[in-house]
Design an enzyme around this catalytic site. Structure first.
Site, short mmCIF file in Angstrom:
data_model
loop_
_atom_site.label_atom_id
_atom_site.label_comp_id
_atom_site.label_asym_id
_atom_site.label_seq_id
_atom_site.Cartn_x
_atom_site.Cartn_y
_atom_site.Cartn_z
N LYS A 1 -36.72 30.16 -50.54
CA LYS A 1 -37.76 30.98 -49.71
C LYS A 1 -38.56 30.52 -49.14
O LYS A 1 -38.65 29.62 -49.00
CB LYS A 1 -38.60 31.63 -51.30
CG LYS A 1 -39.54 32.94 -51.47
CD LYS A 1 -38.18 33.55 -51.57
CE LYS A 1 -38.88 35.11 -51.44
NZ LYS A 1 -37.77 36.00 -52.88
N ARG B 1 -53.46 18.19 -10.76
CA ARG B 1 -52.80 19.02 -11.38
C ARG B 1 -53.25 19.35 -12.70
O ARG B 1 -53.48 18.78 -13.28
CB ARG B 1 -50.99 19.76 -11.47
CG ARG B 1 -50.76 18.48 -12.34
CD ARG B 1 -49.22 18.34 -12.72
NE ARG B 1 -48.60 17.73 -13.78
CZ ARG B 1 -47.65 17.71 -14.06
NH1 ARG B 1 -46.87 18.50 -12.88
NH2 ARG B 1 -46.92 16.88 -14.73
N GLN C 1 -43.90 13.59 -19.53
CA GLN C 1 -42.27 12.30 -19.76
C GLN C 1 -43.42 11.19 -20.59
O GLN C 1 -43.25 10.70 -21.09
CB GLN C 1 -41.25 12.48 -18.82
CG GLN C 1 -40.77 13.42 -19.14
CD GLN C 1 -40.17 13.96 -18.10
OE1 GLN C 1 -41.87 14.72 -17.78
NE2 GLN C 1 -39.54 15.25 -17.69
O1 URC Z 1 -44.63 16.39 -15.78
C1 URC Z 1 -43.22 17.25 -15.56
N1 URC Z 1 -42.30 17.04 -15.98
C2 URC Z 1 -41.18 17.73 -15.51
O2 URC Z 1 -40.29 16.97 -15.61
C3 URC Z 1 -41.79 18.43 -14.09
N2 URC Z 1 -40.54 19.59 -13.69
C4 URC Z 1 -41.78 20.68 -12.34
O3 URC Z 1 -41.68 21.19 -12.64
N3 URC Z 1 -43.42 20.09 -13.52
C5 URC Z 1 -42.97 19.50 -13.79
N4 URC Z 1 -43.70 18.63 -14.39
#
Ligand code: URC
Length: 325
Positions: free
Chosen positions: A32, A204, A260
């Site tokens: 479920k 950014r 990342q």
């Molecule tokens: O932190 C980021 N990783 C990416 O792999 C990536 N690729 C992207 O277009 N902007 C970003 N920003």
């Protein structure tokens, strides 16, 4: 339709020769999905609540239900839902989501001999106590939903080797944590080639909807057989708080060189701080906020990027699992 007609039809259906098989059942799991429950634990003026959405899927000697239309092996999904409801009423562990999920899983493999594995996924919805301004203290039975983010548990109880050799896999985590920082994030140094239009930036917006899942290695009293007490004895709520705090603190305070790099820092800190956690996975969509060019209107060209266009898709999607060394 007469009785004779009905009998003739039944006989015709039963005597249909079995089709030649072209396949075999490779895997099967059923149960479920989306069972919603709210439990109130009442104690005089002080109530505790837990709201969950639960999925239970079962595996075992159930192949004949698929291949032979043999319903005698089916614990109905309706009964599975009832079981979740009854455990929500009766469990002493209902306020501790990891233990509660494991308890439900243990029940299914113990109760039905032919059910060998139970997968219990549970999402806990946030309810936080209201602090009325008259008192400033947490109210005994009034709560507010303070955010979309949820705590998650994925428990698997495996009794394939017998009830005296139970294995349990446990992951916990959080999801739908929508965050944004308006500075403190850069992205540069990436590959530049004929496909590249993205501009390097030292400043950014960084916004993502965090999903994090971590494997829990619970110490077992009996290394050969998991018991619910092993979960009861583990500091599972403390670990959950630690993961949430590290995730949010790192996002807020650390300068981000990329999604990342921020992901890895979060996971590394969680592993450092929590001895029972050996693997941490994150899924971090990069929710792009694109500066809107107002230079045609602003007196000064290249005006500050203060107005941005929120875009949901396409988004970047950065994922990884980080493991203890
Ligand atoms: O932190 C980021 N990783 C990416 O792999 C990536 N690729 C992207 O277009 N902007 C970003 N920003």
């Amino acid at each position: 339709m007469t009785t004779t007609q009905t009998q003739t039809q039944t006989q015709t259906i039963q005597s249909t020769p079995k089709l030649q098989r072209h396949s075999r059942l490779s895997t099967a799991r059923y149960g479920k999905d989306g069972v919603k429950v709210l439990r109130i634990v009442r104690s005089a003026e002080w109530h505790e609540i837990a709201e969950y959405t639960v999925t239970v899927l079962l595996e075992g000697d159930i192949d004949s239900s698929y291949t032979e239309a043999d319903n005698s092996v089916i614990v109905t999904t309706d009964s599975i839902k009832n079981t979740i409801n009854i455990f929500t009423q009766n469990s002493a562990h209902v306020l501790q989501p990891e233990t509660f999920a494991l308890e439900i899983g243990m029940h299914f493999v113990a109760k039905y001999e032919h059910i060998k594995k139970a997968h219990v996924d549970l999402t806990q919805h946030r309810w936080t106590r209201i602090r009325p301004s008259a008192t400033g203290t947490a109210h005994g039975h009034s709560f507010r939903r303070d955010g979309d983010d949820k705590r998650t548990v994925s428990a698997m109880v495996d009794a394939s080797l017998g009830l005296d050799k139970i294995k349990a896999d446990l992951q916990a985590g959080l999801k739908d944590v929508f965050v944004l920082k308006s500075t403190g994030s850069s992205f540069d140094g990436f590959i530049q080639d004929e496909f590249t239009t993205l501009k390097e930036t030292q400043d950014r917006v960084f916004s993502t909807v965090i999903a994090c899942s971590y494997d829990l290695k619970l110490p077992q009293k009996d290394p050969e057989c998991f018991s619910l007490q092993d979960a009861v004895d583990a500091p599972l709520d403390k670990i959950s708080d630690s993961v949430r705090n590290i995730t949010l603190d790192t996002f807020a305070v650390d300068f981000s060189a990329s999604v990342q790099a921020t992901l890895y820092t979060m996971a590394d800190r969680i592993i450092e701080a929590n001895a029972l956690v050996n693997d941490v996975s994150y899924s971090l969509p990069n929710k792009h906020y694109i500066p809107i060019d107002l230079s045609f209107y602003q007196e000064k060209k290249g005006a500050a990027n203060d107005v941005l266009l929120p875009t949901e898709f396409p988004s970047g999607l950065i994922t990884a699992t980080v493991s203890r060394v």
